[in-house]
Scaffold this motif. Sequence first.
Motif, PDB file in Angstrom:
ATOM      1  N   LEU A   1      50.234 -34.983  48.385  1.00 18.81           N
ATOM      2  CA  LEU A   1      49.244 -35.985  48.806  1.00 18.81           C
ATOM      3  C   LEU A   1      48.156 -35.296  49.619  1.00 18.81           C
ATOM      4  O   LEU A   1      48.458 -34.453  50.467  1.00 18.81           O
ATOM      5  CB  LEU A   1      49.948 -37.040  49.668  1.00 18.81           C
ATOM      6  N   THR A   2      46.900 -35.622  49.327  1.00 21.82           N
ATOM      7  CA  THR A   2      45.827 -35.208  50.226  1.00 21.82           C
ATOM      8  C   THR A   2      45.051 -36.453  50.636  1.00 21.82           C
ATOM      9  O   THR A   2      44.831 -37.356  49.827  1.00 21.82           O
ATOM     10  CB  THR A   2      44.828 -34.227  49.585  1.00 21.82           C
TER      11      THR A   2
ATOM     12  N   ALA B   1      43.386 -38.681  56.487  1.00 24.44           N
ATOM     13  CA  ALA B   1      44.333 -38.846  57.593  1.00 24.44           C
ATOM     14  C   ALA B   1      45.236 -37.626  57.734  1.00 24.44           C
ATOM     15  O   ALA B   1      45.497 -37.148  58.840  1.00 24.44           O
ATOM     16  CB  ALA B   1      45.179 -40.102  57.370  1.00 24.44           C
ATOM     17  N   LEU B   2      45.685 -37.069  56.593  1.00 22.20           N
ATOM     18  CA  LEU B   2      46.541 -35.878  56.650  1.00 22.20           C
ATOM     19  C   LEU B   2      45.753 -34.663  57.123  1.00 22.20           C
ATOM     20  O   LEU B   2      46.262 -33.840  57.868  1.00 22.20           O
ATOM     21  CB  LEU B   2      47.142 -35.583  55.277  1.00 22.20           C
ATOM     22  N   ALA B   3      44.479 -34.565  56.691  1.00 15.64           N
ATOM     23  CA  ALA B   3      43.644 -33.428  57.095  1.00 15.64           C
ATOM     24  C   ALA B   3      43.496 -33.389  58.613  1.00 15.64           C
ATOM     25  O   ALA B   3      43.490 -32.321  59.230  1.00 15.64           O
ATOM     26  CB  ALA B   3      42.273 -33.518  56.434  1.00 15.64           C
TER      27      ALA B   3
ATOM     28  N   TRP C   1      41.955 -22.161  43.876  1.00 10.61           N
ATOM     29  CA  TRP C   1      41.117 -23.156  44.550  1.00 10.61           C
ATOM     30  C   TRP C   1      39.993 -22.504  45.351  1.00 10.61           C
ATOM     31  O   TRP C   1      39.308 -23.189  46.139  1.00 10.61           O
ATOM     32  CB  TRP C   1      41.992 -24.120  45.384  1.00 10.61           C
ATOM     33  N   GLY C   2      39.789 -21.188  45.143  1.00 10.28           N
ATOM     34  CA  GLY C   2      38.615 -20.508  45.691  1.00 10.28           C
ATOM     35  C   GLY C   2      38.602 -20.397  47.205  1.00 10.28           C
ATOM     36  O   GLY C   2      37.534 -20.461  47.818  1.00 10.28           O
ATOM     37  N   VAL C   3      39.759 -20.251  47.822  1.00 11.86           N
ATOM     38  CA  VAL C   3      39.784 -20.157  49.282  1.00 11.86           C
ATOM     39  C   VAL C   3      40.416 -18.858  49.794  1.00 11.86           C
ATOM     40  O   VAL C   3      40.666 -18.719  50.994  1.00 11.86           O
ATOM     41  CB  VAL C   3      40.482 -21.386  49.928  1.00 11.86           C
ATOM     42  N   THR C   4      40.624 -17.901  48.879  1.00 10.29           N
ATOM     43  CA  THR C   4      41.197 -16.617  49.290  1.00 10.29           C
ATOM     44  C   THR C   4      40.359 -15.931  50.378  1.00 10.29           C
ATOM     45  O   THR C   4      40.925 -15.412  51.343  1.00 10.29           O
ATOM     46  CB  THR C   4      41.352 -15.688  48.060  1.00 10.29           C
ATOM     47  N   PRO C   5      39.013 -15.943  50.275  1.00 14.94           N
ATOM     48  CA  PRO C   5      38.224 -15.244  51.307  1.00 14.94           C
ATOM     49  C   PRO C   5      38.390 -15.850  52.706  1.00 14.94           C
ATOM     50  O   PRO C   5      38.070 -15.188  53.692  1.00 14.94           O
ATOM     51  CB  PRO C   5      36.776 -15.420  50.832  1.00 14.94           C
TER      52      PRO C   5
ATOM     53  N   VAL D   1      41.494 -26.347  50.310  1.00 13.35           N
ATOM     54  CA  VAL D   1      42.707 -25.862  50.979  1.00 13.35           C
ATOM     55  C   VAL D   1      43.781 -26.952  50.947  1.00 13.35           C
ATOM     56  O   VAL D   1      44.957 -26.678  50.668  1.00 13.35           O
ATOM     57  CB  VAL D   1      42.407 -25.453  52.447  1.00 13.35           C
ATOM     58  N   GLN D   2      43.370 -28.181  51.195  1.00 10.76           N
ATOM     59  CA  GLN D   2      44.329 -29.303  51.188  1.00 10.76           C
ATOM     60  C   GLN D   2      44.983 -29.484  49.824  1.00 10.76           C
ATOM     61  O   GLN D   2      46.158 -29.807  49.741  1.00 10.76           O
ATOM     62  CB  GLN D   2      43.597 -30.594  51.524  1.00 10.76           C
ATOM     63  N   ILE D   3      44.186 -29.307  48.767  1.00 12.09           N
ATOM     64  CA  ILE D   3      44.764 -29.468  47.430  1.00 12.09           C
ATOM     65  C   ILE D   3      45.739 -28.320  47.147  1.00 12.09           C
ATOM     66  O   ILE D   3      46.849 -28.535  46.642  1.00 12.09           O
ATOM     67  CB  ILE D   3      43.672 -29.573  46.349  1.00 12.09           C
ATOM     68  N   ALA D   4      45.339 -27.100  47.511  1.00 16.91           N
ATOM     69  CA  ALA D   4      46.245 -25.953  47.331  1.00 16.91           C
ATOM     70  C   ALA D   4      47.548 -26.203  48.093  1.00 16.91           C
ATOM     71  O   ALA D   4      48.645 -25.946  47.592  1.00 16.91           O
ATOM     72  CB  ALA D   4      45.568 -24.668  47.810  1.00 16.91           C
ATOM     73  N   ARG D   5      47.425 -26.737  49.303  1.00 21.46           N
ATOM     74  CA  ARG D   5      48.604 -27.045  50.123  1.00 21.46           C
ATOM     75  C   ARG D   5      49.485 -28.101  49.451  1.00 21.46           C
ATOM     76  O   ARG D   5      50.707 -27.982  49.410  1.00 21.46           O
ATOM     77  CB  ARG D   5      48.141 -27.533  51.497  1.00 21.46           C
ATOM     78  N   ALA D   6      48.832 -29.130  48.894  1.00 22.13           N
ATOM     79  CA  ALA D   6      49.598 -30.205  48.249  1.00 22.13           C
ATOM     80  C   ALA D   6      50.349 -29.692  47.019  1.00 22.13           C
ATOM     81  O   ALA D   6      51.403 -30.211  46.661  1.00 22.13           O
ATOM     82  CB  ALA D   6      48.670 -31.354  47.873  1.00 22.13           C
ATOM     83  N   LEU D   7      49.766 -28.669  46.354  1.00 23.98           N
ATOM     84  CA  LEU D   7      50.395 -28.131  45.142  1.00 23.98           C
ATOM     85  C   LEU D   7      51.489 -27.106  45.453  1.00 23.98           C
ATOM     86  O   LEU D   7      52.283 -26.759  44.578  1.00 23.98           O
ATOM     87  CB  LEU D   7      49.327 -27.486  44.244  1.00 23.98           C
TER      88      LEU D   7
END
Length: 263
Positions: free
Chosen positions: A84-85, A88-90, A133-137, A154-160
């Motif tokens: 879930l993203t 509120a979670l962010a 998700w393009g957040v490695t840098p 980042v939130q989507i990567a976290r949810a996955l």
Amino acid sequence: MSSDPVVEMQGVDVVRGETHLLRGIDWTVEADQRWVVLGPNGAGKTTLLQLAAAQMHPTRGEVTLLGETLGAVDVFELRPRIGLTSAALAQRIEPGERTGDVVLSAGYAVVGRWRERYDVHDLTRAAMLMQQWGVTPMAHRPFGTLSEGERKRVQIARALMPDPELLLLDEPGAGLDLGGREDLVSRLTDLARHAYAPAQVLVTHHVEEIPPGYTHALLLRGGEVVTAGPLEQVVTQEALSETFGLALQVQRADGRWTARRAA
Ligand SMILES: Nc1ncnc2c1ncn2[C@@H]1O[C@H](COP(=O)(O)OP(=O)(O)OP(=O)(O)O)[C@@H](O)[C@H]1O
Ligand SMILES: [Mg+2]
């Protein structure tokens, strides 16, 4: 696909005081479907997602998630199977936490809980998702220093991260500029088309954010379903106008949708 539906709601009401947040909801999501949920502010979209995330119980009716019926299952066992993203979670993510850790620690569900060691599988998966998700840098930067668009990814990567069977995205496009929105839509398109990706439900106010590859839509107004089903049958001028209470002109070109007030 012949497995159990991922989400099944029958006659669901959510009532708080005198107010029906949701009324008479019947909804089924199959594993290979990608749903968009559209509706104006206050329609009940976030409430619907809270039910689908096992974060809330219905007042009446039955909600079955991944074959387990709410009320007859330990939600703490169910929740790690659902990503879930939401805004509120962010807000619950510690701004000083390293971005890489925000993704990595997701496997251990509860926000803020920490494990001292991660195994190679976790590290590899987190790295792969951050790349995707393009957040490695940004991996070493505190989460609080990221732009809105970077935070959303980042939130989507976290949810996955825990490899969920169902992914629920509550307004992932909110606050993004045009480039950020288009980037998000194309990444969501890739995910939608991936055969091994989880079932997906995306909540939005804007038909422009519907990723090609999405298959179904549910239109919500005043806590009730206006219409639900295959995308082309549901996202029509008539149904959208009724949902948003405004005469709209709706167009589709190259798999993307646009809507504006009818002349
Ligand atoms: N505990 C509560 N008691 C009374 N009303 C509530 C409660 N929680 C939510 N509501 C109301 O229920 C309605 C639906 O809320 P919900 O957050 O699901 O809408 P939404 O479709 O997600 O809206 P938005 O597009 O603004 O995010 C809103 O009018 C909200 O004010
Ligand atoms: Mg909402």
